[in-house]
Motif scaffolding. Structure first.
Motif, PDB file in Angstrom:
ATOM      1  N   MET A 124       0.833  -1.196   0.000  1.00  8.99           N
ATOM      2  CA  MET A 124       0.000   0.000   0.000  1.00  8.99           C
ATOM      3  C   MET A 124       0.866   1.244   0.000  1.00  8.99           C
ATOM      4  SD  MET A 124      -1.716   0.300   3.745  1.00  8.99           S
ATOM      5  CE  MET A 124      -0.812   0.206   5.257  1.00  8.99           C
ATOM      6  N   SER A 125       0.262   2.330  -0.395  1.00  3.63           N
ATOM      7  CA  SER A 125       0.904   3.631  -0.281  1.00  3.63           C
ATOM      8  C   SER A 125       0.006   4.505   0.586  1.00  3.63           C
ATOM      9  CB  SER A 125       1.123   4.261  -1.652  1.00  3.63           C
ATOM     10  OG  SER A 125      -0.108   4.427  -2.316  1.00  3.63           O
ATOM     11  N   ILE A 126       0.643   5.448   1.277  1.00  2.00           N
ATOM     12  CA  ILE A 126      -0.124   6.242   2.239  1.00  2.00           C
ATOM     13  C   ILE A 126       0.155   7.736   2.096  1.00  2.00           C
ATOM     14  CG2 ILE A 126      -0.218   4.442   3.993  1.00  2.00           C
ATOM     15  CD1 ILE A 126       2.032   6.065   5.462  1.00  2.00           C
ATOM     16  N   ASP A 127      -0.787   8.510   2.582  1.00  2.00           N
ATOM     17  CA  ASP A 127      -0.558   9.898   2.933  1.00  2.00           C
ATOM     18  C   ASP A 127      -0.327   9.934   4.433  1.00  2.00           C
ATOM     19  OD1 ASP A 127      -1.140  10.607   0.326  1.00  2.00           O
ATOM     20  OD2 ASP A 127      -3.227  11.106   0.774  1.00  2.00           O
ATOM     21  N   LEU A 128       0.493  10.879   4.894  1.00  2.00           N
ATOM     22  CA  LEU A 128       0.701  11.062   6.330  1.00  2.00           C
ATOM     23  C   LEU A 128       0.510  12.545   6.630  1.00  2.00           C
ATOM     24  CD1 LEU A 128       1.642   9.415   8.892  1.00  2.00           C
ATOM     25  CD2 LEU A 128       3.877  10.466   8.527  1.00  2.00           C
ATOM     26  N   GLY A 129      -0.426  12.845   7.525  1.00  2.00           N
ATOM     27  CA  GLY A 129      -0.711  14.254   7.753  1.00  2.00           C
ATOM     28  C   GLY A 129      -1.240  14.545   9.133  1.00  2.00           C
ATOM     29  N   ILE A 148       4.994   2.277   0.891  1.00  2.00           N
ATOM     30  CA  ILE A 148       5.691   1.952   2.135  1.00  2.00           C
ATOM     31  C   ILE A 148       5.862   0.440   2.294  1.00  2.00           C
ATOM     32  CG2 ILE A 148       5.043   4.057   3.345  1.00  2.00           C
ATOM     33  CD1 ILE A 148       2.892   2.329   4.798  1.00  2.00           C
ATOM     34  N   ASN A 149       6.001  -0.262   1.211  1.00  2.00           N
ATOM     35  CA  ASN A 149       6.191  -1.713   1.298  1.00  2.00           C
ATOM     36  C   ASN A 149       7.592  -2.038   1.796  1.00  2.00           C
ATOM     37  OD1 ASN A 149       5.900  -4.492   0.995  1.00  2.00           O
ATOM     38  ND2 ASN A 149       6.633  -4.418  -1.125  1.00  2.00           N
ATOM     39  N   SER A 151      -6.067   1.309  -2.921  1.00  2.00           N
ATOM     40  CA  SER A 151      -6.265  -0.114  -2.687  1.00  2.00           C
ATOM     41  C   SER A 151      -6.469  -0.455  -1.212  1.00  2.00           C
ATOM     42  CB  SER A 151      -5.054  -0.878  -3.246  1.00  2.00           C
ATOM     43  OG  SER A 151      -5.279  -2.261  -3.191  1.00  2.00           O
ATOM     44  N   THR A 152      -6.025  -1.640  -0.825  1.00  2.00           N
ATOM     45  CA  THR A 152      -6.155  -2.105   0.549  1.00  2.00           C
ATOM     46  C   THR A 152      -4.791  -2.530   1.067  1.00  2.00           C
ATOM     47  OG1 THR A 152      -6.540  -4.377  -0.093  1.00  2.00           O
ATOM     48  CG2 THR A 152      -8.463  -2.958   0.128  1.00  2.00           C
ATOM     49  N   GLY A 153      -4.672  -2.600   2.382  1.00  2.00           N
ATOM     50  CA  GLY A 153      -3.389  -2.996   2.939  1.00  2.00           C
ATOM     51  C   GLY A 153      -3.550  -3.776   4.223  1.00  2.00           C
ATOM     52  N   ILE A 154      -2.613  -4.693   4.445  1.00  2.00           N
ATOM     53  CA  ILE A 154      -2.552  -5.467   5.677  1.00  2.00           C
ATOM     54  C   ILE A 154      -1.096  -5.480   6.112  1.00  2.00           C
ATOM     55  CG2 ILE A 154      -2.829  -7.745   6.725  1.00  2.00           C
ATOM     56  CD1 ILE A 154      -4.977  -8.324   4.622  1.00  2.00           C
ATOM     57  N   GLY A 155      -0.832  -5.186   7.379  1.00  2.00           N
ATOM     58  CA  GLY A 155       0.552  -5.265   7.836  1.00  2.00           C
ATOM     59  C   GLY A 155       0.870  -4.262   8.915  1.00  2.00           C
TER      60      GLY A 155
END
Lengths: 170, 184
Positions: free
Chosen positions: A77-82, A106-107, A153-157
């Motif tokens: 997954m990729s993220i925004d951080l804010g 951020i994989n 998308s979706t992410g697990i981890g």
């Protein structure tokens, strides 16, 4: 001609000493020998979707962040951080969803840069109070939540956010 | 429907929650603004009277740690004067009665790390050893041991633990080394 003095000697940047008496200047302790502090926020996501957000840590508006990094395990997954408002139960609305990071993959990363990634904070601004990084004209004296927001998308981890900072008063 | 997840700063173990704890923000202060501490040690084996200076299997005890401390970064520096092909493990050992305790995990931080060339503040907490991942930074030392060796401790044993090097090569010339630890 006088010597130029940094902000450890004068509230003005690039102050030129003229020999004229001036009020004694006290350097903010947070940039003059304060203890370096550490925050560590960890979350193991069972299923994280585009519409979801994850609250990682809280930070005060006058905390001075020097370094902020993210580490993860294998996850797609990729993220925004804010920055988000805290609200009454850490349910406040978004202020700037990608203030720190914008759509970053951020994989399986090891301490990748999070403070300056989006370009809203520059290296020269490291160690400024957060409210100054945000471009505010005065300290609102509140705390914010630092929030990861799914970009696609979706992410697990697992996600680990580490912050190294100083705080006025010690 | 959108979900709001919370890290371990708001929801106990931080695993898959979607609501804060009843009393949020009461997390361990060691991960929420605790001062960073620093340890540094130096060990110079260039004047060793042994032959070779650092024999195969030799233990170098470097620092006294505590099981409850949270390592944030561990740096190794050495000029690169060890004998060619010299490598060592960096791990944890029990203190014992006279600094002679047995191994806990010999290579948790470094496994066959080559030190016959200069190492300048090489970060060895994560990535060079066995079993630790980047997401494990800042865990308590006993928790790190449990990551590498599941089930070693049921809870914090509240003991001192030695950071130690084990020499894996046939020896030869000694060298200077410095280890720096940042922790809360």
């Amino acid at each position: 001609m006088g010597d130029f003095l940094s902000d450890h000697f004068s509230p003005e940047l690039a102050f030129e000493e003229t020999g004229v008496d001036r009020p004694r200047y006290t350097v903010p302790q947070a940039v003059n020998g304060a203890h370096l502090r550490y925050k560590r926020g960890y979350v193991d996501l069972a299923g994280f979707f585009t519409v979801d957000d994850v609250r990682l840590v809280s930070i005060r508006s006058n905390d001075r962040i020097h370094r902020m990094v993210i580490s993860t395990g294998p996850l797609s997954m990729s993220i925004d951080l804010g920055l988000w408002q805290q609200g009454v139960a850490h349910d406040g609305p978004v202020l700037d969803a990608d203030f720190f990071m914008s759509s970053v993959d951020i994989n399986n990363v090891n301490q990748i840069e999070a403070l300056t990634e989006a370009g809203n904070v520059t290296d020269e601004q490291r160690g400024l109070p957060l409210w100054e990084m945000m471009g505010l004209t005065r300290d609102p004296r509140i705390s914010y939540d630092i929030v990861a927001d799914q970009a696609v998308s979706t992410g697990i981890g697992d996600i680990l956010l580490e912050i190294f900072f100083t705080r006025q008063g010690g | 429907m959108a979900s709001r997840f919370f890290s371990d700063h708001f929801a106990g173990d931080g695993v898959g929650r979607n609501a804060p704890d009843d009393v949020p923000d009461q997390n361990d202060v060691a991960v929420d603004g605790r001062f960073i501490r620093y340890k540094r040690c130096r060990l110079d084996t260039t004047t060793s009277t042994k032959s070779p200076a650092v024999p195969l299997g030799e233990q170098l005890r470097l620092l006294v740690l505590h099981s409850s401390m949270r390592p944030v970064a561990l740096y190794l520096s050495t000029p690169g004067n060890f004998e060619a092909t010299m490598d060592f493990d960096i791990g944890l050992r029990n203190p014992g009665q006279r600094n002679d305790g047995g191994v806990i995990d010999q290579s948790i931080f470094a496994n066959n790390l080559a030190v016959d060339t200069e190492r300048s503040r090489l970060e060895t907490l994560i990535g060079s050893g066995s079993g630790l991942a980047p997401i494990d930074r800042g865990l308590q030392l006993w928790e790190l041991v449990n990551v590498a060796q599941p089930g070693m401790y049921e809870a914090d044993p509240l003991i001192n633990i030695h950071l130690a090097v084990k020499i894996n090569a046939t020896g030869g010339a000694g060298d200077d080394l410095v280890m720096e630890l940042y922790y809360t």
